[in-house]
Design a protein around this motif. Structure first.
Motif, mmCIF file in Angstrom:
data_model
loop_
_atom_site.group_PDB
_atom_site.id
_atom_site.type_symbol
_atom_site.label_atom_id
_atom_site.label_comp_id
_atom_site.label_asym_id
_atom_site.label_seq_id
_atom_site.Cartn_x
_atom_site.Cartn_y
_atom_site.Cartn_z
ATOM 1 N N PRO A 124 0.833 -1.204 0.000
ATOM 2 C CA PRO A 124 0.000 0.000 0.000
ATOM 3 C C PRO A 124 0.869 1.257 0.000
ATOM 4 N N ASN A 125 0.485 2.203 -0.833
ATOM 5 C CA ASN A 125 1.184 3.494 -0.906
ATOM 6 C C ASN A 125 2.675 3.345 -1.206
ATOM 7 N N GLN A 126 3.028 2.335 -1.986
ATOM 8 C CA GLN A 126 4.437 2.125 -2.338
ATOM 9 C C GLN A 126 4.612 2.041 -3.844
ATOM 10 N N GLY A 127 4.187 3.073 -4.532
ATOM 11 C CA GLY A 127 4.464 3.194 -5.945
ATOM 12 C C GLY A 127 3.674 2.276 -6.849
ATOM 13 N N GLU A 128 2.390 2.582 -7.012
ATOM 14 C CA GLU A 128 1.586 1.806 -7.957
ATOM 15 C C GLU A 128 2.099 1.980 -9.381
ATOM 16 N N LEU A 129 2.785 3.088 -9.628
ATOM 17 C CA LEU A 129 3.418 3.318 -10.921
ATOM 18 C C LEU A 129 4.925 3.383 -10.705
ATOM 19 N N ASP A 130 5.617 2.416 -11.252
ATOM 20 C CA ASP A 130 7.079 2.385 -11.295
ATOM 21 C C ASP A 130 7.758 2.260 -9.933
ATOM 22 N N GLY A 131 7.003 1.826 -8.946
ATOM 23 C CA GLY A 131 7.560 1.569 -7.620
ATOM 24 C C GLY A 131 7.386 0.111 -7.240
ATOM 25 N N GLN B 143 16.645 0.804 -10.253
ATOM 26 C CA GLN B 143 17.365 0.264 -9.094
ATOM 27 C C GLN B 143 16.712 -1.047 -8.667
ATOM 28 N N TYR B 144 17.502 -1.922 -8.061
ATOM 29 C CA TYR B 144 16.906 -3.125 -7.488
ATOM 30 C C TYR B 144 15.969 -2.718 -6.359
ATOM 31 N N SER B 145 14.851 -3.415 -6.257
ATOM 32 C CA SER B 145 13.781 -3.017 -5.339
ATOM 33 C C SER B 145 14.187 -3.028 -3.867
ATOM 34 N N ASP B 146 15.200 -3.771 -3.484
ATOM 35 C CA ASP B 146 15.632 -3.748 -2.086
ATOM 36 C C ASP B 146 16.586 -2.578 -1.795
ATOM 37 N N GLN B 147 16.919 -1.807 -2.811
ATOM 38 C CA GLN B 147 17.843 -0.682 -2.636
ATOM 39 C C GLN B 147 17.137 0.668 -2.512
ATOM 40 N N VAL B 148 15.797 0.680 -2.652
ATOM 41 C CA VAL B 148 15.025 1.922 -2.623
ATOM 42 C C VAL B 148 13.856 1.755 -1.650
ATOM 43 N N ALA B 149 13.685 2.717 -0.762
ATOM 44 C CA ALA B 149 12.552 2.679 0.168
ATOM 45 C C ALA B 149 11.242 2.797 -0.604
ATOM 46 N N GLY B 150 10.200 2.172 -0.097
ATOM 47 C CA GLY B 150 8.902 2.151 -0.763
ATOM 48 C C GLY B 150 8.308 3.509 -1.049
ATOM 49 N N ASP B 151 8.673 4.508 -0.253
ATOM 50 C CA ASP B 151 8.144 5.850 -0.471
ATOM 51 C C ASP B 151 9.151 6.756 -1.177
ATOM 52 N N ARG B 152 10.168 6.183 -1.801
ATOM 53 C CA ARG B 152 11.215 6.968 -2.457
ATOM 54 C C ARG B 152 11.355 6.647 -3.944
ATOM 55 N N THR B 153 10.263 6.219 -4.561
ATOM 56 C CA THR B 153 10.298 5.947 -5.996
ATOM 57 C C THR B 153 9.769 7.160 -6.755
ATOM 58 N N ILE B 154 9.929 7.150 -8.056
ATOM 59 C CA ILE B 154 9.625 8.328 -8.871
ATOM 60 C C ILE B 154 8.181 8.792 -8.781
ATOM 61 N N HIS B 155 7.245 7.892 -8.662
ATOM 62 C CA HIS B 155 5.834 8.271 -8.580
ATOM 63 C C HIS B 155 5.224 7.932 -7.223
ATOM 64 N N SER B 156 6.015 7.967 -6.174
ATOM 65 C CA SER B 156 5.483 7.593 -4.859
ATOM 66 C C SER B 156 4.416 8.564 -4.369
ATOM 67 N N ASP B 157 4.332 9.754 -4.989
ATOM 68 C CA ASP B 157 3.312 10.717 -4.600
ATOM 69 C C ASP B 157 1.935 10.382 -5.182
ATOM 70 N N MET B 158 1.849 9.350 -6.011
ATOM 71 C CA MET B 158 0.572 8.969 -6.625
ATOM 72 C C MET B 158 -0.083 7.842 -5.838
ATOM 73 N N LYS B 159 0.009 7.875 -4.547
ATOM 74 C CA LYS B 159 -0.487 6.816 -3.680
ATOM 75 C C LYS B 159 -1.988 6.590 -3.850
ATOM 76 N N GLY B 160 -2.336 5.373 -4.238
ATOM 77 C CA GLY B 160 -3.734 4.979 -4.296
ATOM 78 C C GLY B 160 -4.563 5.677 -5.323
ATOM 79 N N THR B 161 -3.941 6.330 -6.305
ATOM 80 C CA THR B 161 -4.732 7.095 -7.271
ATOM 81 C C THR B 161 -4.881 6.416 -8.623
ATOM 82 N N THR B 162 -4.157 5.342 -8.851
ATOM 83 C CA THR B 162 -4.205 4.673 -10.136
ATOM 84 C C THR B 162 -5.444 3.777 -10.192
ATOM 85 N N PRO B 163 -6.304 3.970 -11.196
ATOM 86 C CA PRO B 163 -7.494 3.114 -11.266
ATOM 87 C C PRO B 163 -7.143 1.694 -11.682
#
Length: 190
Positions: free
Chosen positions: A67-74, A165-185
């Motif tokens: 949840p809230n961890q990059g529905e787009l590119d996260g 980046q490999y997914s274990d190297q980036v925090a869930g809230d630090r991806t390029i579109h992490s500000d789009m939390k829960g907005t992708t239909p």
């Protein structure tokens, strides 16, 4: 990592035929470009419905597990693509690879398109591999294995600077579109 690329499909989205019942079911035929549309159209109505259900299950599990961890590119997106491919692979590995690769052939003029495409293609392959590794296991066990793959860095994400980046190297809230939390239909397209 940017070795994962496919060419763009030059054909445009094809119009729906309003007289066919399957074209009147929301999202059953959707909007797909060229090769992807050809592959989708070749499916029976039941297979299209199953495809949509599989895709929606991938969205549902992505939101539940990341949840809230990059529905787009996260991280959520990495999970969704991998799980989508794992579920499709259970119905035919070659068909899954062919369809999900065609899905990435959609020409896009957004910045970082090649990076996003590479991410999706890599994570699609991880999902197909996990499906083979978990053959005979329940769908929940497959989803657990995909979640582990994301948390252990087998998948990739796009960091806040637009780098793969490999997914274990980036925090869930630090991806390029992490500000789009829960907005992708949810849709039938991961």
């Amino acid at each position: 990592m940017l070795g994962y690329q496919v060419g763009d499909d030059p054909r445009q989205k094809e119009p729906l035929h309003a007289n066919r019942i399957e074209d009147r079911i929301p999202q059953l035929n959707g909007y797909r470009v060229g090769t992807e549309q050809d592959l989708f159209t070749a499916l029976s109505t039941e297979e299209r419905a199953e495809f949509m259900l599989i895709s929606n299950k991938a969205w549902e599990e992505c939101r539940k597990r990341f949840p809230n961890q990059g529905e787009l590119d996260g991280h959520g997106d990495a999970f969704r693509h991998a799980f989508w491919n794992a579920m499709l692979t259970r119905r035919g590995p070659e068909r899954a690879a062919k369809y999900t690769t065609a899905h990435e052939m959609n020409a896009d003029t957004k910045p970082y398109t090649q990076t996003f495409e590479s991410m999706d293609l890599h994570n699609n392959e991880v999902g197909r591999n996990v499906a083979q590794e978990t053959s005979g296991q329940s769908l929940d066990q497959v989803a657990d294995a995909i979640e582990r793959a994301v948390r252990q860095g087998r998948t990739v994400v796009v960091d806040a600077q637009g780098n793969l980046q490999y997914s274990d190297q980036v925090a869930g809230d630090r991806t390029i579109h992490s500000d789009m939390k829960g907005t992708t239909p949810s849709s039938d397209l991961p």
